[in-house]
Design a protein around this motif. Structure first.
Motif, PDB file in Angstrom:
ATOM      1  N   ASP A 245       0.822  -1.205   0.000  1.00  7.99           N
ATOM      2  CA  ASP A 245       0.000   0.000   0.000  1.00  7.99           C
ATOM      3  C   ASP A 245       0.859   1.259   0.000  1.00  7.99           C
ATOM      4  OD1 ASP A 245      -2.048   1.812   0.220  1.00  7.99           O
ATOM      5  OD2 ASP A 245      -2.719   1.175   2.205  1.00  7.99           O
ATOM      6  N   SER A 306      -5.993   5.452   7.236  1.00  9.78           N
ATOM      7  CA  SER A 306      -5.268   5.284   5.976  1.00  9.78           C
ATOM      8  C   SER A 306      -3.998   6.125   5.879  1.00  9.78           C
ATOM      9  CB  SER A 306      -6.177   5.646   4.800  1.00  9.78           C
ATOM     10  OG  SER A 306      -6.631   6.985   4.907  1.00  9.78           O
ATOM     11  N   GLY A 375      -8.326  -1.667   3.173  1.00  4.41           N
ATOM     12  CA  GLY A 375      -9.042  -1.584   4.439  1.00  4.41           C
ATOM     13  C   GLY A 375      -9.898  -2.811   4.708  1.00  4.41           C
TER      14      GLY A 375
END
Length: 419
Positions: A245, A306, A375
């Motif tokens: 990510d 995030s 997520g």
């Protein structure tokens, strides 16, 4: 004089064991945590990366019990570490030089197969050097040096990539592989008690149980394996996904992975230092429970935020969970299998079953990420990890027996020699 000499030799061998663990941190896994970030920045999708991890896990899962039995039977335990180090390093260098299908799939497959022998060989070597009474403390020391080596390696990779790029990583990998080989050779083979290394500390000359009967007849070993399978299904993909990510978003796979992995490794160092005290004071079962509870929490945090700052609490909790599990698992296996002479094959069987969970999780995590983003994968796998707590609580006395109970069980397993 002889006693003093033997002690000195043992001390030098334990120093060499510490050095070996320090450099194995980088030499046993090839690219290790950097693989996903490196390949993600070269256009590889999360689903493909999950398939690669699953393929490696399945191959390692097949090889591990065979290698565990090999370690039990072999008196060349140093060689069973040296050869994998050479082959794993070669496979990693191939992938770095040319990250195509052949090098990635072929190299990672080879890494999984030959790397599967290192864990059982290192545990057998440790048990053979220190014996059952000092094994718990020595496992914690091994983990301390391993995680310290990881931190130093991560800092080194971060630095060399800043100044030298990928060529710096190549040089560092060669240096650590050579150092690990020299450390293994520095361990005195005469100091390794091969009966003790098998978990047969009190050999009365009678035949021990077969490897098969040990694996299928031990309730504690089966429950330990099932608990760890669930644990690793939940835990295995999360750090990989974080590396993917943020490597994509920041465009710096080696530096980003060095930071994220470094946080968890520092946490594991603290756990390695704390584990002997925690086991003595609260018992092995409590240490297991702490480790298992850390995972659902860190999955929930990762799924809720995030920004890059989330990696700190997430990776700290990863260090708590994975760090304590890494120490508690071989100790539990040694206690469960005390007196059987099948420690390494039993531990390898546990590693195989937990590998099923870790392997399957990578494909599932890749699919979840493609469907609902990172997520969703964090939430699902953190939730699955909570099931490991329930599995452990259902049989914790069998999974994590006290040292007193383990000693009694070992004595009961002795087969009297016919007059």
């Amino acid at each position: 004089m002889r006693s003093t000499l033997q002690t000195g030799l043992t001390d030098r061998s334990l120093v060499a064991l510490a050095v070996l663990n320090f450099f194995l941190a980088d030499a046993r896994d090839g690219l290790g945590p950097f693989l996903d970030g490196f390949l993600a920045t070269h256009g590889w999708s999360p689903m493909t990366l999950g398939f690669i991890a699953t393929l490696g896990g399945v191959l390692g899962m097949i090889a591990t019990p065979l290698f565990g039995a090999w370690v039990d039977a072999s008196k060349r335990k140093r060689t069973l570490i040296i050869i994998p180090v050479i082959l794993v390093t070669a496979a990693a260098l191939w992938t770095l030089a040319s990250p195509g299908n052949a090098s990635v799939f072929g190299g990672q497959s080879a890494t999984a197969i030959v790397g599967a022998v290192v864990g059982p060989a290192l545990m057998g070597l440790t048990l053979g050097l220190v014996g059952e009474k000092a094994f718990s403390r020595q496992v914690s020391r091994n983990e301390f040096w391993n995680h310290l080596g990881n931190v130093v390696s991560l800092a080194g990779i971060y630095s060399v990539t800043v100044y030298f790029g990928v060529s710096g990583v190549i040089g560092l990998m060669i240096v650590t592989a050579v150092a690990a080989i020299l450390a293994a050779l520095a361990i005195d083979p005469e100091r390794i008690n091969h009966n003790a290394a098998r978990g047969l500390a009190h050999d009365d000359g009678a035949p021990g149980p077969s490897g098969y009967s040990v694996l299928v007849g031990s309730k504690g070993l089966i429950l330990l394996a099932v608990t760890l399978m669930i644990f690793h299904f939940g835990n295995a993909p999360i750090s990989r996904l974080i590396a993917q990510d943020f490597s994509i978003h920041l465009g710096t796979p080696f530096q980003t992975t060095a930071v994220t992995t470094g946080v968890s490794q520092l946490s594991m160092i603290v756990m390695a230092l704390a584990a002997p005290f925690l086991i003595r004071r609260f018992g092995l079962a409590t240490v297991f429970l702490i480790a298992l509870l850390a995972l659902p929490i860190h999955g929930a945090i990762a799924g809720s935020f995030s920004n890059f700052a989330v990696i700190y609490p997430v990776q700290i909790l990863d260090g708590v969970g994975a760090g304590l599990i890494g120490i508690a698992t071989p100790i539990a296996a040694e206690r469960i299998l005390a007196g059987t002479g099948r420690f390494n094959v039993g531990l390898a069987a546990v590693m195989t079953v937990q590998g099923i969970g870790a392997s399957l999780s990578n494909v599932v995590a890749g699919w979840l990420t493609d469907v609902g983003g990172y997520g969703l994968a964090y939430w699902v796998h953190g939730g699955v990890a909570a099931l490991a707590v329930a599995a452990f609580l259902s049989g914790r006395k069998s999974i994590a027996p006290s040292q007193k109970d383990a000693n009694k069980a070992g004595d009961d397993r002795k087969i009297p020699v016919a007059p």
